[in-house]
Design an enzyme around this catalytic site. Structure first.
Site, PDB file in Angstrom:
ATOM      1  N   TYR A 134       1.021  -1.546  -0.137  1.00 56.51           N
ATOM      2  CA  TYR A 134      -0.436  -0.535  -0.114  1.00 56.51           C
ATOM      3  C   TYR A 134       0.820   1.336  -0.169  1.00 56.51           C
ATOM      4  CZ  TYR A 134      -3.959  -3.354   1.708  1.00 56.51           C
ATOM      5  OH  TYR A 134      -4.855  -4.521   1.250  1.00 56.51           O
ATOM      6  N   SER A 185     -13.536  -5.887   1.571  1.00 50.25           N
ATOM      7  CA  SER A 185     -14.908  -5.206  -0.049  1.00 50.25           C
ATOM      8  C   SER A 185     -15.685  -5.689   0.039  1.00 50.25           C
ATOM      9  CB  SER A 185     -13.801  -5.699  -1.398  1.00 50.25           C
ATOM     10  OG  SER A 185     -12.524  -5.162  -2.268  1.00 50.25           O
ATOM     11  N   LEU A 190     -17.843  -3.515   0.329  1.00 49.37           N
ATOM     12  CA  LEU A 190     -19.209  -2.858   0.402  1.00 49.37           C
ATOM     13  C   LEU A 190     -18.730  -2.843  -2.071  1.00 49.37           C
ATOM     14  CD1 LEU A 190     -18.427   0.586   1.578  1.00 49.37           C
ATOM     15  CD2 LEU A 190     -20.445  -1.372   1.943  1.00 49.37           C
ATOM     16  N   GLY A 219     -17.272  -0.360  -3.403  1.00 53.01           N
ATOM     17  CA  GLY A 219     -18.373   1.438  -3.612  1.00 53.01           C
ATOM     18  C   GLY A 219     -19.279   1.366  -4.719  1.00 53.01           C
ATOM     19  N   LEU A 267     -21.758  -0.899  -3.697  1.00 48.66           N
ATOM     20  CA  LEU A 267     -22.961  -1.468  -3.242  1.00 48.66           C
ATOM     21  C   LEU A 267     -23.228  -1.014  -2.485  1.00 48.66           C
ATOM     22  CD1 LEU A 267     -22.211  -5.475  -2.465  1.00 48.66           C
ATOM     23  CD2 LEU A 267     -23.856  -4.891  -3.579  1.00 48.66           C
ATOM     24  N   THR A 268     -22.699   1.088  -2.720  1.00 46.68           N
ATOM     25  CA  THR A 268     -23.296   2.328  -2.122  1.00 46.68           C
ATOM     26  C   THR A 268     -24.245   2.786  -3.024  1.00 46.68           C
ATOM     27  OG1 THR A 268     -21.389   3.910  -3.163  1.00 46.68           O
ATOM     28  CG2 THR A 268     -21.331   2.313  -0.901  1.00 46.68           C
ATOM     29  N   GLY A 269     -23.911   2.399  -4.363  1.00 44.70           N
ATOM     30  CA  GLY A 269     -25.038   2.947  -5.253  1.00 44.70           C
ATOM     31  C   GLY A 269     -24.186   3.944  -6.241  1.00 44.70           C
ATOM     32  N   LYS A 270     -22.899   4.279  -5.529  1.00 46.48           N
ATOM     33  CA  LYS A 270     -22.535   5.602  -6.512  1.00 46.48           C
ATOM     34  C   LYS A 270     -21.828   5.493  -7.366  1.00 46.48           C
ATOM     35  CE  LYS A 270     -17.598   4.746  -5.069  1.00 46.48           C
ATOM     36  NZ  LYS A 270     -16.673   5.831  -3.962  1.00 46.48           N
TER      37      LYS A 270
END
Length: 350
Positions: free
Chosen positions: A53, A238, A240, A243, A245-248
């Protein structure tokens, strides 16, 4: 905050882990330290990082996340109050990790070099949980469809698992590492590590860090039973779906500052069938009156084979919402609705 036993160790860890991979790329050191302070106040003292990272991996930012965490330890003087997990990279073509410019592998030499560098960046003399980031074998990881079998034997000159385990066991005996874990591993790989540890009296794998979410429940086939019966709990990453599954990203949206807009490397969650599955979960969350990100995290958090759910955020507001998701109850009725969607859509994003 719930606390759960880490494998067969004497450690209890919070059921939410703070992921850190954006620090040094999407987040500054100041922002990373603010997230650490907030998470610590909320009872989250379990941190997950890696020598690889920040993400996306590149030579210019490699190790930056560990350095940010090390500087926080020095500034706060609280290393002894934290359960620290980091990782050594597995086999890859990347040459910037090792001093001799070699491509990476899980050899004894490389593992020892990696752990010493991580200890230096983290400004500590021990790591609580040292994980193999991905296997030395040629196996499908990071979205390369593990549900479609491909015979990869002979594709690379593998470092045998017993030799890798020898190196990890010596790190434990030396006091540099307390416990060991694996990541992005298969049922065969995990059981092979456990078998050799048992018959040779060596350090035992205590955790497995694999992707797990509403659109990727592959872990439930094979690995979930191992996790429960062998007490090798899942550290789920992961939750989400990076991201989605946030709908963004719904209907092609591309928010400013989002990972997809910045790096365009989320193809793992853009496979055939992914959009319809994601939309179904987003619609369910709307019907239930629950934030879709919180529904996704709450589902992962509620699984009996999950030791801790790894969350990551680029803002304090996101971090707060993600932590609050642990308080949402997945009732039998909600679980049945989720399972119905799953049975119709399967695992489109393995």
């Amino acid at each position: 905050m719930q606390y759960r036993k880490l494998g067969r160790t004497d450690l209890t860890v919070p059921s939410i882990t703070l992921g850190t991979m954006t620090w040094g790329e999407q987040n500054t050191q100041e922002e990373g330290h603010a997230q650490l302070d907030y998470a610590f106040e909320r009872g989250i003292n379990f941190l997950d990082t890696a020598e690889l990272y920040a993400i996306p991996p590149r030579a210019g930012t490699q190790g930056s996340t560990e350095r940010i965490i090390g500087n926080w330890f020095q500034a706060r003087g609280n290393r002894d109050k934290v359960v620290l997990a980091t990782k050594v990279v597995g086999r890859s073509p990347n040459t910037w990790f090792r001093d001799d410019g070699a491509t990476t592998e899980l050899s004894r030499k490389q593992i020892f070099e990696a752990v010493d560098k991580s200890l230096g960046r983290l400004q500590t003399d021990y790591i609580d949980l040292y994980q193999l980031h991905f296997p030395d074998r040629a196996v499908p990881v990071f979205g390369s469809v593990p549900t479609v079998f491909r015979d990869t034997r002979g594709e690379v000159q593998e470092n045998p698992i017993p030799e890798t385990l020898d190196a990890l066991d010596d790190l434990v005996k030396a006091g540099k590492v307390r416990y060991i874990g694996v990541s992005n591993e298969s049922p065969w790989g995990l059981m092979t590590f456990l078998h050799h540890a048992e018959v040779r009296g060596q350090a035992r794998v205590q955790s497995i860090q694999n992707a797990y979410s509403l659109v990727n429940r592959v872990f439930e086939t094979g690995l979930a039973e191992i996790a429960l019966r062998e007490q090798v709990g899942l550290l789920a990453y992961s939750p989400l779906a990076q991201g989605y599954l946030t709908g963004k990203y719904r209907n092609g949206a591309l928010p400013e500052g989002s990972r997809k807009r910045l790096f365009d490397r989320l193809q793992r969650y853009e496979t055939p069938g992914a959009e319809s599955a994601i939309d179904a979960y987003l619609d369910l969350a709307a019907e239930l009156g629950i934030d879709p990100a919180q529904l996704a995290i709450a589902f992962v958090h509620s699984r009996s084979f999950v030791t801790s759910t790894i969350i990551g955020a680029t803002s304090i507001a996101q971090l707060k919402a993600d932590i609050d998701a642990a308080d949402i109850d997945i009732t039998p009725e909600i679980e049945e609705r989720i399972n119905t969607i799953h049975l119709r859509n399967g695992n489109p994003c393995p």
